[in-house]
Design a protein around this motif. Sequence first.
Motif, PDB file in Angstrom:
ATOM      1  N   GLN A  96       0.821  -1.203   0.000  1.00 39.57           N
ATOM      2  CA  GLN A  96       0.000   0.000   0.000  1.00 39.57           C
ATOM      3  C   GLN A  96       0.863   1.264   0.000  1.00 39.57           C
ATOM      4  OE1 GLN A  96      -3.571   0.071  -0.148  1.00 39.57           O
ATOM      5  NE2 GLN A  96      -2.979  -1.975  -0.801  1.00 39.57           N
ATOM      6  N   LEU A  97       2.014   1.203   0.666  1.00 42.57           N
ATOM      7  CA  LEU A  97       2.893   2.366   0.750  1.00 42.57           C
ATOM      8  C   LEU A  97       3.659   2.616  -0.548  1.00 42.57           C
ATOM      9  CD1 LEU A  97       4.313   1.852   4.330  1.00 42.57           C
ATOM     10  CD2 LEU A  97       2.958   3.811   3.556  1.00 42.57           C
ATOM     11  N   GLY A  98       4.006   1.569  -1.257  1.00 36.88           N
ATOM     12  CA  GLY A  98       4.833   1.720  -2.452  1.00 36.88           C
ATOM     13  C   GLY A  98       6.306   1.705  -2.085  1.00 36.88           C
ATOM     14  N   ASP A  99       7.130   2.265  -2.945  1.00 36.88           N
ATOM     15  CA  ASP A  99       8.580   2.220  -2.752  1.00 36.88           C
ATOM     16  C   ASP A  99       8.999   3.000  -1.509  1.00 36.88           C
ATOM     17  OD1 ASP A  99       8.851   0.704  -5.047  1.00 36.88           O
ATOM     18  OD2 ASP A  99       9.270   2.443  -6.322  1.00 36.88           O
ATOM     19  N   ILE A 100       9.597   2.289  -0.552  1.00 32.78           N
ATOM     20  CA  ILE A 100      10.052   2.885   0.704  1.00 32.78           C
ATOM     21  C   ILE A 100      11.367   3.619   0.455  1.00 32.78           C
ATOM     22  CG2 ILE A 100      10.702   2.443   3.105  1.00 32.78           C
ATOM     23  CD1 ILE A 100       7.761   1.669   2.455  1.00 32.78           C
ATOM     24  N   VAL A 101      11.425   4.891   0.896  1.00 38.25           N
ATOM     25  CA  VAL A 101      12.628   5.692   0.672  1.00 38.25           C
ATOM     26  C   VAL A 101      13.331   6.095   1.971  1.00 38.25           C
ATOM     27  CG1 VAL A 101      11.856   6.558  -1.561  1.00 38.25           C
ATOM     28  CG2 VAL A 101      11.273   7.831   0.514  1.00 38.25           C
ATOM     29  N   PHE A 102      12.649   5.939   3.112  1.00 39.88           N
ATOM     30  CA  PHE A 102      13.245   6.335   4.397  1.00 39.88           C
ATOM     31  C   PHE A 102      12.546   5.589   5.521  1.00 39.88           C
ATOM     32  CE2 PHE A 102      13.051   9.014   8.234  1.00 39.88           C
ATOM     33  CZ  PHE A 102      14.396   9.178   8.489  1.00 39.88           C
TER      34      PHE A 102
ATOM     35  N   ASN B 136      16.646  -1.894  13.591  1.00 37.04           N
ATOM     36  CA  ASN B 136      17.264  -2.486  12.405  1.00 37.04           C
ATOM     37  C   ASN B 136      18.097  -1.426  11.691  1.00 37.04           C
ATOM     38  OD1 ASN B 136      18.003  -3.824  10.097  1.00 37.04           O
ATOM     39  ND2 ASN B 136      15.945  -4.572   9.614  1.00 37.04           N
ATOM     40  N   ALA B 137      19.386  -1.364  12.018  1.00 31.75           N
ATOM     41  CA  ALA B 137      20.298  -0.362  11.460  1.00 31.75           C
ATOM     42  C   ALA B 137      20.418  -0.470   9.945  1.00 31.75           C
ATOM     43  CB  ALA B 137      21.669  -0.500  12.113  1.00 31.75           C
ATOM     44  N   ALA B 138      20.200  -1.641   9.377  1.00 35.75           N
ATOM     45  CA  ALA B 138      20.321  -1.825   7.925  1.00 35.75           C
ATOM     46  C   ALA B 138      19.325  -0.971   7.160  1.00 35.75           C
ATOM     47  CB  ALA B 138      20.138  -3.295   7.570  1.00 35.75           C
ATOM     48  N   LEU B 139      18.197  -0.616   7.790  1.00 35.92           N
ATOM     49  CA  LEU B 139      17.177   0.163   7.094  1.00 35.92           C
ATOM     50  C   LEU B 139      17.607   1.600   6.825  1.00 35.92           C
ATOM     51  CD1 LEU B 139      13.915  -1.076   8.840  1.00 35.92           C
ATOM     52  CD2 LEU B 139      14.971  -1.896   6.725  1.00 35.92           C
ATOM     53  N   ALA B 140      18.581   2.113   7.564  1.00 33.77           N
ATOM     54  CA  ALA B 140      19.067   3.475   7.328  1.00 33.77           C
ATOM     55  C   ALA B 140      19.686   3.587   5.935  1.00 33.77           C
ATOM     56  CB  ALA B 140      20.083   3.878   8.391  1.00 33.77           C
ATOM     57  N   ASP B 141      20.460   2.600   5.548  1.00 34.71           N
ATOM     58  CA  ASP B 141      21.114   2.607   4.239  1.00 34.71           C
ATOM     59  C   ASP B 141      20.311   1.887   3.166  1.00 34.71           C
ATOM     60  OD1 ASP B 141      23.350   3.992   5.218  1.00 34.71           O
ATOM     61  OD2 ASP B 141      24.317   2.120   5.842  1.00 34.71           O
ATOM     62  N   GLN B 142      19.433   0.979   3.594  1.00 35.33           N
ATOM     63  CA  GLN B 142      18.667   0.166   2.648  1.00 35.33           C
ATOM     64  C   GLN B 142      17.187   0.129   3.021  1.00 35.33           C
ATOM     65  OE1 GLN B 142      20.764  -3.549   3.204  1.00 35.33           O
ATOM     66  NE2 GLN B 142      21.947  -3.232   1.341  1.00 35.33           N
ATOM     67  N   PRO B 143      16.489   1.270   2.949  1.00 38.39           N
ATOM     68  CA  PRO B 143      15.064   1.260   3.308  1.00 38.39           C
ATOM     69  C   PRO B 143      14.229   0.344   2.414  1.00 38.39           C
ATOM     70  CG  PRO B 143      15.672   3.363   2.311  1.00 38.39           C
ATOM     71  CD  PRO B 143      16.941   2.597   2.545  1.00 38.39           C
ATOM     72  N   ALA B 144      14.723   0.057   1.211  1.00 39.46           N
ATOM     73  CA  ALA B 144      14.006  -0.824   0.295  1.00 39.46           C
ATOM     74  C   ALA B 144      13.898  -2.253   0.812  1.00 39.46           C
ATOM     75  CB  ALA B 144      14.648  -0.799  -1.081  1.00 39.46           C
ATOM     76  N   LEU B 145      14.668  -2.604   1.852  1.00 42.31           N
ATOM     77  CA  LEU B 145      14.520  -3.939   2.457  1.00 42.31           C
ATOM     78  C   LEU B 145      13.088  -4.168   2.918  1.00 42.31           C
ATOM     79  CD1 LEU B 145      17.707  -4.427   4.699  1.00 42.31           C
ATOM     80  CD2 LEU B 145      17.017  -5.795   2.720  1.00 42.31           C
ATOM     81  N   VAL B 146      12.409  -3.086   3.303  1.00 38.80           N
ATOM     82  CA  VAL B 146      11.013  -3.215   3.740  1.00 38.80           C
ATOM     83  C   VAL B 146      10.149  -3.700   2.579  1.00 38.80           C
ATOM     84  CG1 VAL B 146       9.020  -2.000   4.697  1.00 38.80           C
ATOM     85  CG2 VAL B 146      11.318  -1.454   5.524  1.00 38.80           C
ATOM     86  N   ASN B 147      10.424  -3.214   1.368  1.00 36.67           N
ATOM     87  CA  ASN B 147       9.675  -3.674   0.197  1.00 36.67           C
ATOM     88  C   ASN B 147      10.090  -5.083  -0.212  1.00 36.67           C
ATOM     89  OD1 ASN B 147      10.096  -0.409  -0.784  1.00 36.67           O
ATOM     90  ND2 ASN B 147       8.043  -1.232  -0.618  1.00 36.67           N
ATOM     91  N   GLU B 148      11.385  -5.350  -0.148  1.00 41.04           N
ATOM     92  CA  GLU B 148      11.916  -6.619  -0.628  1.00 41.04           C
ATOM     93  C   GLU B 148      11.577  -7.788   0.285  1.00 41.04           C
ATOM     94  OE1 GLU B 148      16.069  -5.739  -0.968  1.00 41.04           O
ATOM     95  OE2 GLU B 148      15.704  -4.163  -2.447  1.00 41.04           O
ATOM     96  N   ASP B 149      11.586  -7.563   1.600  1.00 41.06           N
ATOM     97  CA  ASP B 149      11.377  -8.650   2.558  1.00 41.06           C
ATOM     98  C   ASP B 149      10.721  -8.093   3.823  1.00 41.06           C
ATOM     99  OD1 ASP B 149      11.439 -11.142   3.744  1.00 41.06           O
ATOM    100  OD2 ASP B 149      13.603 -11.126   4.133  1.00 41.06           O
ATOM    101  N   PRO B 150       9.461  -7.601   3.706  1.00 42.64           N
ATOM    102  CA  PRO B 150       8.821  -6.918   4.828  1.00 42.64           C
ATOM    103  C   PRO B 150       8.630  -7.773   6.076  1.00 42.64           C
ATOM    104  CG  PRO B 150       7.210  -7.415   3.145  1.00 42.64           C
ATOM    105  CD  PRO B 150       8.563  -7.737   2.580  1.00 42.64           C
ATOM    106  N   GLU B 151       8.488  -9.067   5.903  1.00 39.41           N
ATOM    107  CA  GLU B 151       8.240  -9.923   7.055  1.00 39.41           C
ATOM    108  C   GLU B 151       9.462 -10.778   7.383  1.00 39.41           C
ATOM    109  OE1 GLU B 151       4.269 -11.534   7.410  1.00 39.41           O
ATOM    110  OE2 GLU B 151       3.533 -10.052   5.969  1.00 39.41           O
ATOM    111  N   GLY B 152      10.621 -10.274   6.970  1.00 41.67           N
ATOM    112  CA  GLY B 152      11.894 -10.939   7.236  1.00 41.67           C
ATOM    113  C   GLY B 152      12.959  -9.908   7.541  1.00 41.67           C
ATOM    114  N   GLU B 153      13.906  -9.711   6.592  1.00 43.75           N
ATOM    115  CA  GLU B 153      15.027  -8.790   6.787  1.00 43.75           C
ATOM    116  C   GLU B 153      14.597  -7.328   6.926  1.00 43.75           C
ATOM    117  OE1 GLU B 153      18.300  -9.657   7.306  1.00 43.75           O
ATOM    118  OE2 GLU B 153      17.408 -11.646   7.425  1.00 43.75           O
ATOM    119  N   GLY B 154      13.375  -7.003   6.533  1.00 46.50           N
ATOM    120  CA  GLY B 154      12.879  -5.631   6.621  1.00 46.50           C
ATOM    121  C   GLY B 154      12.213  -5.294   7.946  1.00 46.50           C
TER     122      GLY B 154
END
Length: 123
Positions: A30-36, A76-94
């Motif tokens: 629903q959110l689309g491409d996560i940028v931050f 999850n410090a990885a989201l600072a540099d890779q917010p797209a992890l939420v789109n790629e794997d929202p119920e895992g690495e995101g």
Amino acid sequence: MSRYYTEDHEWIELDGEIGTVGITDYAQGQLGDIVFVEVPDEGKSLSKGDEAAVVESVKAASDVYSPVSGTVVEGNAALADQPALVNEDPEGEGWFFKLTLSDTGELEGLMDEAAYEAFVSKL
């Protein structure tokens, strides 16, 4: 059952007394491409329903609420540099943050996977 869902589309997965929190695949879609993504700091005390994190996409900004009360043990410090992890794997690495639960009884008001899927199907 170790994974629970909210009507605000957060999930929490338990590993002992530690809960890992994120948003569902439905929510990221629903959110689309996560940028931050802004996650809570370690040591932050949260009550059930508190605004815990912020996610911004090309479409909108949204708050992520804590599904239970507890103290944040890790963001999850990885989201600072890779917010797209939420789109790629929202119920895992995101995932967004981990917390120590204050009251496991608060889980009783949350949905299991089947109930959440039924909830989403009506949206």
